[in-house]
Design an enzyme around this catalytic site. Sequence first.
Site, PDB file in Angstrom:
ATOM      1  N   SER A   7       0.866  -1.178   0.000  1.00  0.00           N
ATOM      2  CA  SER A   7       0.000   0.000   0.000  1.00  0.00           C
ATOM      3  C   SER A   7       0.904   1.228   0.000  1.00  0.00           C
ATOM      4  O   SER A   7       1.841   1.320   0.800  1.00  0.00           O
ATOM      5  CB  SER A   7      -0.860   0.002   1.264  1.00  0.00           C
ATOM      6  OG  SER A   7      -1.309   1.319   1.532  1.00  0.00           O
ATOM      7  N   HIS A  32      -1.444  -1.860  -4.068  1.00  0.00           N
ATOM      8  CA  HIS A  32      -2.718  -1.538  -3.399  1.00  0.00           C
ATOM      9  C   HIS A  32      -2.862  -0.012  -3.287  1.00  0.00           C
ATOM     10  O   HIS A  32      -1.990   0.657  -2.726  1.00  0.00           O
ATOM     11  CB  HIS A  32      -2.673  -2.181  -2.009  1.00  0.00           C
ATOM     12  CG  HIS A  32      -3.883  -2.009  -1.161  1.00  0.00           C
ATOM     13  ND1 HIS A  32      -4.954  -2.881  -1.183  1.00  0.00           N
ATOM     14  CD2 HIS A  32      -4.191  -1.084  -0.206  1.00  0.00           C
ATOM     15  CE1 HIS A  32      -5.857  -2.507  -0.280  1.00  0.00           C
ATOM     16  NE2 HIS A  32      -5.429  -1.410   0.319  1.00  0.00           N
ATOM     17  N   ASP A  34      -5.137   3.075  -1.904  1.00  0.00           N
ATOM     18  CA  ASP A  34      -6.203   3.431  -0.962  1.00  0.00           C
ATOM     19  C   ASP A  34      -6.864   4.749  -1.353  1.00  0.00           C
ATOM     20  O   ASP A  34      -6.187   5.758  -1.548  1.00  0.00           O
ATOM     21  CB  ASP A  34      -5.627   3.566   0.451  1.00  0.00           C
ATOM     22  CG  ASP A  34      -5.232   2.219   1.035  1.00  0.00           C
ATOM     23  OD1 ASP A  34      -6.137   1.375   1.214  1.00  0.00           O
ATOM     24  OD2 ASP A  34      -4.025   2.007   1.278  1.00  0.00           O
ATOM     25  N   HIS A  66      -8.580   0.120  -3.261  1.00  0.00           N
ATOM     26  CA  HIS A  66      -9.400  -0.086  -2.059  1.00  0.00           C
ATOM     27  C   HIS A  66     -10.191   1.194  -1.801  1.00  0.00           C
ATOM     28  O   HIS A  66      -9.639   2.190  -1.352  1.00  0.00           O
ATOM     29  CB  HIS A  66      -8.441  -0.424  -0.900  1.00  0.00           C
ATOM     30  CG  HIS A  66      -9.112  -0.624   0.412  1.00  0.00           C
ATOM     31  ND1 HIS A  66      -8.415  -0.659   1.598  1.00  0.00           N
ATOM     32  CD2 HIS A  66     -10.419  -0.820   0.744  1.00  0.00           C
ATOM     33  CE1 HIS A  66      -9.258  -0.856   2.593  1.00  0.00           C
ATOM     34  NE2 HIS A  66     -10.477  -0.953   2.104  1.00  0.00           N
ATOM     35  N   GLY A 144      -8.997   3.636   7.561  1.00  0.00           N
ATOM     36  CA  GLY A 144      -8.880   5.088   7.719  1.00  0.00           C
ATOM     37  C   GLY A 144      -7.461   5.598   7.790  1.00  0.00           C
ATOM     38  O   GLY A 144      -7.194   6.719   7.396  1.00  0.00           O
ATOM     39  N   GLY A 147      -0.517   2.255   9.870  1.00  0.00           N
ATOM     40  CA  GLY A 147       0.240   2.213  11.114  1.00  0.00           C
ATOM     41  C   GLY A 147      -0.513   1.735  12.340  1.00  0.00           C
ATOM     42  O   GLY A 147      -0.059   1.938  13.462  1.00  0.00           O
ATOM     43  N   ASP A 177      -5.626  -6.620   5.126  1.00  0.00           N
ATOM     44  CA  ASP A 177      -5.120  -5.242   5.056  1.00  0.00           C
ATOM     45  C   ASP A 177      -5.140  -4.616   6.443  1.00  0.00           C
ATOM     46  O   ASP A 177      -6.200  -4.471   7.056  1.00  0.00           O
ATOM     47  CB  ASP A 177      -6.018  -4.449   4.090  1.00  0.00           C
ATOM     48  CG  ASP A 177      -5.565  -3.013   3.895  1.00  0.00           C
ATOM     49  OD1 ASP A 177      -4.472  -2.649   4.368  1.00  0.00           O
ATOM     50  OD2 ASP A 177      -6.324  -2.255   3.248  1.00  0.00           O
ATOM     51  N   SER A 200       2.720   0.711   6.083  1.00  0.00           N
ATOM     52  CA  SER A 200       3.779   1.459   6.767  1.00  0.00           C
ATOM     53  C   SER A 200       5.024   0.617   7.046  1.00  0.00           C
ATOM     54  O   SER A 200       6.145   1.142   7.028  1.00  0.00           O
ATOM     55  CB  SER A 200       3.237   2.028   8.083  1.00  0.00           C
ATOM     56  OG  SER A 200       2.705   1.003   8.878  1.00  0.00           O
TER      57      SER A 200
HETATM   58  C1  DX5 Z   1      -5.994   1.546   6.001  1.00  0.00           C
HETATM   59  C2  DX5 Z   1      -5.631   1.170   4.594  1.00  0.00           C
HETATM   60  C3  DX5 Z   1      -4.397   0.347   4.465  1.00  0.00           C
HETATM   61  C4  DX5 Z   1      -3.143   0.974   5.007  1.00  0.00           C
HETATM   62  C5  DX5 Z   1      -2.431  -0.155   5.686  1.00  0.00           C
HETATM   63  O1  DX5 Z   1      -7.303   1.941   6.055  1.00  0.00           O
HETATM   64  O2  DX5 Z   1      -6.669   0.453   3.987  1.00  0.00           O
HETATM   65  O3  DX5 Z   1      -4.201  -0.138   3.148  1.00  0.00           O
HETATM   66  O4  DX5 Z   1      -2.295   1.551   4.070  1.00  0.00           O
HETATM   67  O5  DX5 Z   1      -1.350   0.342   6.357  1.00  0.00           O
HETATM   68  P1  DX5 Z   1      -0.548  -0.506   7.435  1.00  0.00           P
HETATM   69  O6  DX5 Z   1       0.059  -1.683   6.718  1.00  0.00           O
HETATM   70  O7  DX5 Z   1       0.430   0.473   7.947  1.00  0.00           O
HETATM   71  O8  DX5 Z   1      -1.540  -0.943   8.481  1.00  0.00           O
HETATM   72 ZN    ZN Z   2      -6.213  -0.510   2.069  1.00  0.00          ZN
END
Ligand code: DX5
Ligand code: ZN
Length: 216
Positions: A7, A32, A34, A66, A144, A147, A177, A200
């Site tokens: 992502s 991915h 977002d 997403h 949302g 991290g 995810d 992250s």
């Molecule tokens: C959060 C997103 C994720 C996000 C994941 O709502 O959908 O795709 O980037 O980030 P990490 O891997 O840091 O949890």
């Molecule tokens: Zn996502």
Amino acid sequence: MKKISPSILDVKKENLISYVNQLIEWNIDNIHYDVMDNKFVPNSALSFEEIKSIYNKCPSHKMDIHLMVEDVFYYFNLYKKFNAILTFHYEAFKNKESLQEIIKKAKEEKVQLGIAFNPDTDVSKIIPLLKDFALVLPMSVYPGKGGQAFIENTLDKVKTLKEFITKNNLNTIIQIDGGIKDFNIKKCFDAGIDLAVVGSYLVNNFSFETIKKLLN
Ligand code: DX5
Ligand code: ZN
């Protein structure tokens, strides 16, 4: 086969293109994206212009977008041209009819669809829908932001999904995810996921070594 879908939510805007180019150079073929509308979740993420610019400037790759948005039809029309899997949230559909309508529209327009669902949504609501979706995404954090910490009971949902998909010979890909790191990715693959979204953790440890560690 173990696969990750990085992502790019937490990548600095000025580095987006070089980050994606580097991933593709490392043979990561799935990325991915977002998208947040500031309504379904109180935040914004990648803009249409940013995704378009990556699509135009970077080598072709599988995109999964997403969409954490309320207006599924508006975003369907906006993003369908990218030849991506468009993943909408189960919770964004106001009723069964709108869900069936998007399934029908996607079939007619040959767009691949994914269905994501939040940590509080029961997996039994998703099971009957699997036959119409190319991808299913049990969220392992509340959507949302990046991290956040991984929610453990998502693994039970993955197992239930995997069992149903296998038993019914479906081709639906299972993604996960949120909160994926080197120390918890293995149990996600063991539970049955096909594709782990890593945000992250990879942004903060951006190297080929990290990718090897995640996939070994
Ligand atoms: C959060 C997103 C994720 C996000 C994941 O709502 O959908 O795709 O980037 O980030 P990490 O891997 O840091 O949890
Ligand atoms: Zn996502």
